[in-house]
Motif scaffolding. Sequence first.
Motif, PDB file in Angstrom:
ATOM      1  N   ALA A   1      51.130  15.650  67.098  1.00 21.85           N
ATOM      2  CA  ALA A   1      51.714  14.598  66.265  1.00 21.85           C
ATOM      3  C   ALA A   1      50.643  13.970  65.378  1.00 21.85           C
ATOM      4  CB  ALA A   1      52.380  13.543  67.136  1.00 21.85           C
ATOM      5  N   TYR A   2      49.469  13.747  65.953  1.00 20.56           N
ATOM      6  CA  TYR A   2      48.363  13.161  65.184  1.00 20.56           C
ATOM      7  C   TYR A   2      47.906  14.114  64.078  1.00 20.56           C
ATOM      8  CZ  TYR A   2      43.942  10.790  64.211  1.00 20.56           C
ATOM      9  OH  TYR A   2      42.901  10.148  63.595  1.00 20.56           O
ATOM     10  N   ILE A   3      47.779  15.398  64.402  1.00 18.92           N
ATOM     11  CA  ILE A   3      47.402  16.383  63.385  1.00 18.92           C
ATOM     12  C   ILE A   3      48.432  16.403  62.263  1.00 18.92           C
ATOM     13  CG2 ILE A   3      47.114  18.854  62.927  1.00 18.92           C
ATOM     14  CD1 ILE A   3      45.832  19.111  65.689  1.00 18.92           C
ATOM     15  N   GLY A   4      49.714  16.369  62.644  1.00 21.93           N
ATOM     16  CA  GLY A   4      50.756  16.336  61.625  1.00 21.93           C
ATOM     17  C   GLY A   4      50.662  15.110  60.746  1.00 21.93           C
ATOM     18  N   TYR A   5      50.325  13.973  61.341  1.00 22.89           N
ATOM     19  CA  TYR A   5      50.212  12.730  60.573  1.00 22.89           C
ATOM     20  C   TYR A   5      49.042  12.771  59.597  1.00 22.89           C
ATOM     21  CZ  TYR A   5      48.472   8.015  59.729  1.00 22.89           C
ATOM     22  OH  TYR A   5      47.942   6.899  59.141  1.00 22.89           O
ATOM     23  N   VAL A   6      47.854  13.137  60.065  1.00 21.08           N
ATOM     24  CA  VAL A   6      46.685  13.071  59.178  1.00 21.08           C
ATOM     25  C   VAL A   6      46.695  14.172  58.123  1.00 21.08           C
ATOM     26  CG1 VAL A   6      45.212  11.887  60.847  1.00 21.08           C
ATOM     27  CG2 VAL A   6      45.191  14.391  60.751  1.00 21.08           C
ATOM     28  N   THR A   7      47.416  15.273  58.376  1.00 24.62           N
ATOM     29  CA  THR A   7      47.514  16.336  57.368  1.00 24.62           C
ATOM     30  C   THR A   7      48.799  16.227  56.560  1.00 24.62           C
ATOM     31  OG1 THR A   7      48.548  17.918  58.905  1.00 24.62           O
ATOM     32  CG2 THR A   7      46.135  17.933  58.756  1.00 24.62           C
ATOM     33  N   GLY A   8      49.630  15.253  56.873  1.00 21.31           N
ATOM     34  CA  GLY A   8      50.849  15.016  56.115  1.00 21.31           C
ATOM     35  C   GLY A   8      50.616  14.086  54.942  1.00 21.31           C
ATOM     36  N   ALA A   9      51.689  13.791  54.218  1.00 21.21           N
ATOM     37  CA  ALA A   9      51.572  13.051  52.966  1.00 21.21           C
ATOM     38  C   ALA A   9      50.981  11.657  53.154  1.00 21.21           C
ATOM     39  CB  ALA A   9      52.943  12.965  52.292  1.00 21.21           C
ATOM     40  N   ASP A  10      51.407  10.946  54.197  1.00 20.38           N
ATOM     41  CA  ASP A  10      50.917   9.588  54.399  1.00 20.38           C
ATOM     42  C   ASP A  10      49.427   9.589  54.738  1.00 20.38           C
ATOM     43  OD1 ASP A  10      50.957   6.789  54.700  1.00 20.38           O
ATOM     44  OD2 ASP A  10      51.400   6.946  56.833  1.00 20.38           O
ATOM     45  N   GLY A  11      49.041  10.419  55.706  1.00 19.29           N
ATOM     46  CA  GLY A  11      47.630  10.484  56.079  1.00 19.29           C
ATOM     47  C   GLY A  11      46.740  10.943  54.944  1.00 19.29           C
ATOM     48  N   GLN A  12      47.195  11.953  54.208  1.00 17.76           N
ATOM     49  CA  GLN A  12      46.388  12.466  53.097  1.00 17.76           C
ATOM     50  C   GLN A  12      46.257  11.435  51.973  1.00 17.76           C
ATOM     51  OE1 GLN A  12      45.118  16.270  52.752  1.00 17.76           O
ATOM     52  NE2 GLN A  12      44.806  15.171  54.684  1.00 17.76           N
ATOM     53  N   LYS A  13      47.306  10.656  51.754  1.00 18.21           N
ATOM     54  CA  LYS A  13      47.243   9.597  50.739  1.00 18.21           C
ATOM     55  C   LYS A  13      46.236   8.524  51.153  1.00 18.21           C
ATOM     56  CE  LYS A  13      50.329   6.686  47.946  1.00 18.21           C
ATOM     57  NZ  LYS A  13      49.815   5.330  48.219  1.00 18.21           N
ATOM     58  N   ARG A  14      46.240   8.183  52.437  1.00 15.02           N
ATOM     59  CA  ARG A  14      45.290   7.186  52.920  1.00 15.02           C
ATOM     60  C   ARG A  14      43.852   7.676  52.775  1.00 15.02           C
ATOM     61  NH1 ARG A  14      47.585   2.949  55.602  1.00 15.02           N
ATOM     62  NH2 ARG A  14      49.832   3.159  55.971  1.00 15.02           N
ATOM     63  N   ILE A  15      43.620   8.953  53.033  1.00 19.80           N
ATOM     64  CA  ILE A  15      42.289   9.528  52.859  1.00 19.80           C
ATOM     65  C   ILE A  15      41.879   9.457  51.393  1.00 19.80           C
ATOM     66  CG2 ILE A  15      40.984  11.702  52.897  1.00 19.80           C
ATOM     67  CD1 ILE A  15      42.605  12.398  55.466  1.00 19.80           C
ATOM     68  N   GLU A  16      42.789   9.828  50.514  1.00 16.58           N
ATOM     69  CA  GLU A  16      42.480   9.852  49.084  1.00 16.58           C
ATOM     70  C   GLU A  16      42.178   8.460  48.540  1.00 16.58           C
ATOM     71  OE1 GLU A  16      43.935  12.500  45.496  1.00 16.58           O
ATOM     72  OE2 GLU A  16      45.567  11.241  46.222  1.00 16.58           O
ATOM     73  N   GLU A  17      42.850   7.461  49.055  1.00 13.73           N
ATOM     74  CA  GLU A  17      42.716   6.106  48.509  1.00 13.73           C
ATOM     75  C   GLU A  17      41.637   5.284  49.196  1.00 13.73           C
ATOM     76  OE1 GLU A  17      46.623   4.435  48.741  1.00 13.73           O
ATOM     77  OE2 GLU A  17      47.363   5.566  47.004  1.00 13.73           O
ATOM     78  N   TYR A  18      40.993   5.835  50.217  1.00 11.78           N
ATOM     79  CA  TYR A  18      39.992   5.061  50.943  1.00 11.78           C
ATOM     80  C   TYR A  18      38.677   5.051  50.164  1.00 11.78           C
ATOM     81  CZ  TYR A  18      37.242   3.097  54.691  1.00 11.78           C
ATOM     82  OH  TYR A  18      36.433   2.275  55.427  1.00 11.78           O
ATOM     83  N   THR A  19      38.151   3.864  49.889  1.00 11.25           N
ATOM     84  CA  THR A  19      36.954   3.723  49.065  1.00 11.25           C
ATOM     85  C   THR A  19      35.985   2.721  49.687  1.00 11.25           C
ATOM     86  OG1 THR A  19      37.925   1.948  47.719  1.00 11.25           O
ATOM     87  CG2 THR A  19      38.252   4.215  46.945  1.00 11.25           C
ATOM     88  N   ALA A  20      34.759   2.756  49.204  1.00 10.62           N
ATOM     89  CA  ALA A  20      33.750   1.749  49.519  1.00 10.62           C
ATOM     90  C   ALA A  20      33.048   1.402  48.222  1.00 10.62           C
ATOM     91  CB  ALA A  20      32.750   2.269  50.543  1.00 10.62           C
ATOM     92  N   ASP A  21      33.074   0.125  47.868  1.00 14.54           N
ATOM     93  CA  ASP A  21      32.489  -0.325  46.597  1.00 14.54           C
ATOM     94  C   ASP A  21      33.029   0.486  45.421  1.00 14.54           C
ATOM     95  OD1 ASP A  21      30.911  -2.259  47.878  1.00 14.54           O
ATOM     96  OD2 ASP A  21      29.286  -0.825  48.227  1.00 14.54           O
ATOM     97  N   GLY A  22      34.319   0.803  45.488  1.00 16.34           N
ATOM     98  CA  GLY A  22      34.960   1.517  44.395  1.00 16.34           C
ATOM     99  C   GLY A  22      34.730   3.012  44.380  1.00 16.34           C
TER     100      GLY A  22
END
Length: 305
Positions: free
Chosen positions: A262-283
């Motif tokens: 379930a966790y693998i499905g979440y982090v490789t799914g649309a929501d998890g991948q979007k969170r990875i893409e949008e995660y930033t530090a100092d822009g």
Amino acid sequence: MTIQRRTFIAAIGSSAAVGLAGCAVLSSDDDNDDNGAGIRGDTLTLTTTTSTYDTGLLDELNAPFEDRYGVTVDAVAQGTGAALETARNGDSDVVMVHARSLEDEFMENGYGVNRRDLMFNDFVVVGGSDDPASIDGSDQVTAAVTAIADSESMFVSRGDSSGTHTKELEIWEEAGLDPTDFGEWYMEAGQGMGEVLAQADQQGAYTLADRGTFLSMQSDLDLEIHVEGPIEDGPERLMNPYGIIAVNPAVHEHVNYDLAMAYIGYVTGADGQKRIEEYTADGEQLFFPEALSEEPNFEQYVPQS
């Protein structure tokens, strides 16, 4: 950015995330039936590289997953080698790491199943502004480490069998150099990436770092990037892909395989991948999603050897 990244499929709904990894569908807290009761209160043990912890990415990913399923994710930050060893001993349910050769060995020996590409960033060679080895702007990482060795400039190694340490040893080997022959200028810290960057900063030394951890700490360091990775036109040798693998329940029957998938499905799914893409530090974007693509990479499922 010059890397040709796979197209991110934002149109896929997060409700399909579990199915994307080929895992059993687990009910969330929002379900009205009793299926979710079987997992609420469970704990998923995740062993992972220090870079995902040091950058804060895990907090960004895990909190929504915990809320969705009413579970707890116990994240244990170790070097990749140690994270895989913990899983090999049956003391974790899922691993998130970044050393494909070690991941392949883990899979080939039967300890892991259902590996997926997750995300990537790259490695960089950082050091003080004085740059005693004169490597700034080098487009050949092997030439850069050779110059460091020839000048006997201080270098701090992870020295912990992590993904970063594995990559560093590959670079020394490609340059025809053996760290066991080095003098006191070469220091093995045996620490995580954050600690090594702090030590390199204190010593005015060079080190190999993943870009994400360096960017997340950059404002507190007097270090700068001297050799870029491929995200900024540097050598492909410095690419840093991350994978995620479930521990094989046929080897360790006590592992929480359904929750791991379930966790693998979440982090490789649309929501998890979007969170990875949008995660930033100092822009600055720290990681780049790699799980969803119009042209999926079949090689992610099989060892590269």
